[in-house]
Design a protein around this motif. Structure first.
Motif, short mmCIF file in Angstrom:
data_model
loop_
_atom_site.label_atom_id
_atom_site.label_comp_id
_atom_site.label_asym_id
_atom_site.label_seq_id
_atom_site.Cartn_x
_atom_site.Cartn_y
_atom_site.Cartn_z
N GLU A 137 -11.49 -4.41 1.06
CA GLU A 137 -11.01 -5.50 -0.12
C GLU A 137 -10.01 -6.57 0.51
O GLU A 137 -10.16 -7.74 0.12
CB GLU A 137 -10.66 -4.89 -1.56
N ASN A 181 -10.33 -3.32 -7.79
CA ASN A 181 -9.14 -3.72 -8.63
C ASN A 181 -8.25 -4.68 -7.62
O ASN A 181 -7.48 -5.34 -8.01
CB ASN A 181 -8.47 -2.48 -8.81
N VAL A 182 -8.06 -4.22 -6.38
CA VAL A 182 -7.32 -4.91 -5.26
C VAL A 182 -7.87 -6.51 -5.36
O VAL A 182 -6.89 -7.38 -5.51
CB VAL A 182 -7.34 -4.13 -4.00
N THR A 183 -9.00 -6.53 -5.31
CA THR A 183 -9.96 -8.09 -5.14
C THR A 183 -9.20 -8.76 -6.32
O THR A 183 -8.86 -10.02 -6.55
CB THR A 183 -11.24 -7.93 -5.19
N ILE A 207 -2.08 6.10 -1.04
CA ILE A 207 -3.16 5.20 -0.38
C ILE A 207 -3.37 5.72 0.77
O ILE A 207 -4.46 6.19 1.45
CB ILE A 207 -3.10 3.73 -0.61
N GLY A 258 -5.58 1.65 -6.84
CA GLY A 258 -6.55 1.04 -5.63
C GLY A 258 -7.65 1.98 -5.40
O GLY A 258 -8.50 1.76 -4.65
N THR A 259 -7.77 3.12 -6.03
CA THR A 259 -8.96 4.13 -6.09
C THR A 259 -10.07 3.43 -6.50
O THR A 259 -11.24 4.06 -6.67
CB THR A 259 -8.46 5.49 -6.56
N LEU A 271 0.76 -1.04 0.05
CA LEU A 271 0.36 0.05 0.12
C LEU A 271 0.97 1.07 -0.06
O LEU A 271 1.57 1.46 0.82
CB LEU A 271 -0.98 0.15 1.30
N VAL A 326 -9.95 -0.09 0.38
CA VAL A 326 -8.84 -0.84 0.01
C VAL A 326 -8.90 -1.81 1.21
O VAL A 326 -8.69 -3.03 0.85
CB VAL A 326 -7.72 -0.08 -0.21
N VAL A 376 -0.26 -1.33 -4.95
CA VAL A 376 -1.35 -0.70 -4.78
C VAL A 376 -1.26 0.77 -4.80
O VAL A 376 -0.68 1.38 -3.75
CB VAL A 376 -2.41 -0.88 -3.91
N ASP A 413 -2.62 5.17 -6.63
CA ASP A 413 -3.64 5.89 -7.19
C ASP A 413 -3.63 6.28 -8.52
O ASP A 413 -4.19 7.25 -9.12
CB ASP A 413 -3.81 7.15 -6.37
N LEU A 461 -8.61 4.76 1.76
CA LEU A 461 -7.91 3.58 2.67
C LEU A 461 -9.08 2.55 2.88
O LEU A 461 -8.66 1.41 2.87
CB LEU A 461 -7.16 4.27 3.84
#
Length: 265
Positions: free
Chosen positions: A64, A249-251, A50, A244-245, A45, A61, A191, A193, A58
């Protein structure tokens, strides 16, 4: 009268100098490097991109990451943000050496790690310092399947002198890659932005470390030293940079989907 016997320990390197790479090569490269945690997923992160952006960025994220705890083991590394930049600025003004600056910046990345761990405490996720993540990570993952750590490498006063100026060359991106490679992680995700590595405002789907390093003027979402380390890594031969915004996407990245820029060695 007793007789004392000396037991010789067989070692292919016992009578070799480690300074001669050609002599060491037959032993050094004889066996493949094992993956100690082959299912581990490492996610980094960004401190400024983030964590510093607070609850609006945050918290989604973290949610997720919380949902991903039921999958393969997860190591979350946090970076240093704007507070570290302020501290580095003061340190530079005071004339502090690179090693002292590395200690200062690493402290702020540690603070960010405690913030993220607190948000996941209900799931048993704890913050692990450098010594613990280096030696006791498996037992902590067995207890909660995830841990948070400081991505900044623990070089401290042993930090390498910078080629230009005094800013520590090894920062969070490199430290997280070194951790992932040492444990033999399955994946490494940064991750940020931004949508990945940009080329004229358009995110690249794929990129090679050498090509990115060839242009010193190119703006990058990861440290250049991380790209150099990627080229020498034994297990981590690629990583993904994701935005990550953007919800989901993180998942998707942790599930192995291609949603950002994949940078390969």
């Amino acid at each position: 009268m007793s007789t004392t016997y000396t037991k010789d320990v067989e070692s292919a390197l016992a009578r070799q100098t480690l300074l001669d790479r050609e002599q060491v090569r037959p032993v050094d490269q004889q066996q493949p490097v094992i993956r100690m945690l082959p299912r581990l997923r490492v996610v980094v992160l960004g401190g400024r991109s983030i964590v510093d952006r607070g609850r609006d960025v945050l918290l989604p994220v973290v949610e997720e990451l919380r949902a991903a705890l039921s999958g393969d083991p997860l190591l979350i590394a946090t970076g240093a943000g704007i507070r570290a930049r302020h501290a580095l600025g003061v340190g530079l003004d005071l004339g502090l050496p690179t090693g002292a600056l590395a200690e200062i910046a690493g402290r702020e990345a540690e603070q960010n790690g405690h913030l993220v761990a607190a948000l996941l405490a209900e799931q048993g996720v704890a913050y692990l310092g450098h010594d613990t993540v280096a030696h006791q990570l498996p037992v902590h993952l067995a207890a909660s399947n995830a841990a948070v750590t400081n991505g900044y490498p623990p070089y401290g006063v042993h930090e390498f002198p910078a080629a230009t100026g005094k800013i520590p060359p090894h920062r969070t991106d490199t430290g997280a890659l070194l951790l992932a490679d040492a444990w033999g992680a399955a994946s490494l995700t940064y991750v940020r932005d931004v949508a990945g590595v940009l080329d004229g405002g358009t995110p690249l789907r794929e990129a090679r470390a050498a090509d990115l390093l060839a242009d010193p003027a190119r703006s990058l979402p990861v440290d250049r030293e991380a790209l150099r380390t990627l080229q020498r890594a034994k297990h981590v031969r690629s990583f993904q940079v994701v935005d990550g915004t953007v919800a989901g996407n993180v998942t998707k990245a942790l599930a192995g989907e291609h949603v950002g820029t994949v940078v390969s060695a």
